[in-house]
Scaffold this active site. Structure first.
Site, PDB file in Angstrom:
ATOM      1  N   GLU A   1      34.629 -12.247  20.767  1.00 38.41           N
ATOM      2  CA  GLU A   1      33.440 -12.368  19.918  1.00 38.41           C
ATOM      3  C   GLU A   1      33.300 -13.760  19.341  1.00 38.41           C
ATOM      4  OE1 GLU A   1      36.680 -10.669  17.179  1.00 38.41           O
ATOM      5  OE2 GLU A   1      36.171 -10.678  19.292  1.00 38.41           O
TER       6      GLU A   1
ATOM      7  N   HIS B   1      31.027   0.301  22.664  1.00 40.06           N
ATOM      8  CA  HIS B   1      31.181  -0.989  23.350  1.00 40.06           C
ATOM      9  C   HIS B   1      29.864  -1.479  23.954  1.00 40.06           C
ATOM     10  CE1 HIS B   1      35.547  -1.594  23.089  1.00 40.06           C
ATOM     11  NE2 HIS B   1      35.613  -0.276  23.061  1.00 40.06           N
TER      12      HIS B   1
ATOM     13  N   ASP C   1      32.283 -16.954  14.809  1.00 41.93           N
ATOM     14  CA  ASP C   1      32.945 -15.668  15.037  1.00 41.93           C
ATOM     15  C   ASP C   1      32.120 -14.557  14.385  1.00 41.93           C
ATOM     16  OD1 ASP C   1      35.768 -14.505  15.931  1.00 41.93           O
ATOM     17  OD2 ASP C   1      35.189 -13.479  14.089  1.00 41.93           O
TER      18      ASP C   1
ATOM     19  N   ASP D   1      28.377  -5.107  23.333  1.00 36.73           N
ATOM     20  CA  ASP D   1      27.907  -6.038  24.373  1.00 36.73           C
ATOM     21  C   ASP D   1      26.494  -6.524  24.066  1.00 36.73           C
ATOM     22  OD1 ASP D   1      30.272  -5.831  25.718  1.00 36.73           O
ATOM     23  OD2 ASP D   1      29.530  -4.513  27.303  1.00 36.73           O
TER      24      ASP D   1
ATOM     25  N   ASN E   1      32.330  -2.271  17.676  1.00 37.52           N
ATOM     26  CA  ASN E   1      32.764  -1.580  18.897  1.00 37.52           C
ATOM     27  C   ASN E   1      33.256  -0.169  18.594  1.00 37.52           C
ATOM     28  OD1 ASN E   1      32.213  -3.416  20.952  1.00 37.52           O
ATOM     29  ND2 ASN E   1      34.095  -4.549  20.612  1.00 37.52           N
TER      30      ASN E   1
END
Length: 356
Positions: free
Chosen positions: A281, A251, A238, A255, A246
């Site tokens: 994630e 964002h 994680d 990504d 983010n």
């Protein structure tokens, strides 16, 4: 609200649409699969295959909301078919004079973002769209636009094959010809289903296998070999404080972090094992035929490699590792890995924890 004009060749367009004998037909999985993939690729909450009739927009398949049809005068797809060679993108409908007071924008489902790739018949006439939409404004990246256009062509292939099958049933008399054409139709469908299966098992952003593919791989990895039980290790990975990335970096940067981690995971486990995107994630790694301490060492190498990624800002990961035990289900193994991951988070993050 600006109502969509009708194409100059509207009569020919409707004649072509009716030849497919698809309006008001039952739901079909081949269309549903393509809509699911389009929604996942474009990252929206809703998607549909729509066909534009005289006064209505009819949904052959729709995901994210429950609807059968809508007025053509209120449809965004009615505008999209006016430019059949282009994907129509509305990044924020409230800022678009055509749609800012449209009922689908001001009311349910509160559409703000829309992208529609026209469905073009074999004779070049627009019949409807494969569209994706969302209650939040968005930007459609060029690679996602290309994917949406490719999927719209797949929708038309399914429609052509469906019409082909109906024509066979209606017009073929000779048994030999009927069986030959049906076999060709079946072969095309098998090939298409194989392509869809591949797409449905791959995460569009990272290129890694997805959760569904990992579940199948994990089941294979724990299967007995020559009567001896196998005990692979699994690790749940994680990204620490991903929401902050983010929120503060955007964002698009989020990504990029996911994509870079996907590349690292693929190279790290390509020799032996498998890495997949588990959701959001979170990632999962499968390490067959290794003991728990070896798996811990591999994960420590991964953790350090992530910390060294040249992203321009610090990124760390937390990892929980578990070894499959005889008599245990794969879900139970993953649950123990998840509990170890939770401990890693609770103990300060950027660390590897083992399940007892």
């Amino acid at each position: 609200m600006i109502k969509p004009d009708k194409p100059a060749n509207e009569a020919l367009r409707l004649e072509a649409l009716y030849r497919y004998r698809i309006l008001d037909s039952e739901r079909e999985k081949s269309f549903d699969d393509l809509v699911v993939i389009a929604k996942a690729v474009c990252g929206t909450t809703m998607a549909a295959v729509t066909l534009i009739d005289v006064e209505r927009q009819w949904f052959k398949s729709i995901q994210g909301i429950d609807a059968a049809e809508n007025l053509r005068s209120e449809s965004m797809c009615g505008h999209a078919i006016l430019q059949p060679r282009e994907i129509m993108v509305v990044e924020d409908a409230l800022q678009d004079i055509r749609f800012h007071d449209n009922p689908v924008v001001t009311g349910d489902p509160h559409v703000r973002f829309y992208a529609g790739a026209p469905l073009i018949s074999s004779d070049g006439l627009p019949l409807g769209t494969l569209c994706v939409f969302d209650p939040n404004p968005q930007h459609l990246a060029p690679d996602k636009a290309e994917a949406l256009a490719a999927l719209s062509r797949q929708v038309m292939l399914v429609m052509e094959l469906r019409r082909f099958a109906l024509d066979i049933q209606s017009h073929m008399v000779q048994r030999d010809d009927y069986e030959r054409l049906l076999s060709e139709y079946h072969d095309v469908l098998l090939a298409q289903n194989a392509d869809l299966t591949e797409q449905s098992r791959t995460d569009a952003l990272t290129g890694l296998p997805n959760r569904r593919a990992m579940a199948a791989a994990l089941q294979d990895a724990v299967a007995s070999a020559d009567g001896h039980p196998r005990q692979p290790c699994v690790a749940l990975v994680d990204i620490d404080h991903f929401k902050h990335i983010n929120d503060f970096q955007g964002h698009a940067t989020g990504d990029r972090v996911l994509a870079e981690l996907g590349v690292l995971l693929r190279s790290h486990f390509s020799g032996r094992g498998l890495a997949a995107r588990y959701g959001g994630e979170e990632f999962v790694a499968l390490m067959p035929d290794v003991d728990l301490r070896t798996a811990e060492l591999q994960c420590e190498f991964l953790r350090m490699a992530v910390a060294d990624l040249p992203l321009g800002f610090p990124v760390t990961i937390s990892i929980g590792v578990a070894q499959h035990q005889p008599g245990e289900s794969t879900d139970q193994t993953l649950a123990r890995a998840d509990a170890a991951l939770y401990r890693a988070k609770a103990n300060g993050r950027n660390r590897v924890e083992l399940a007892p």
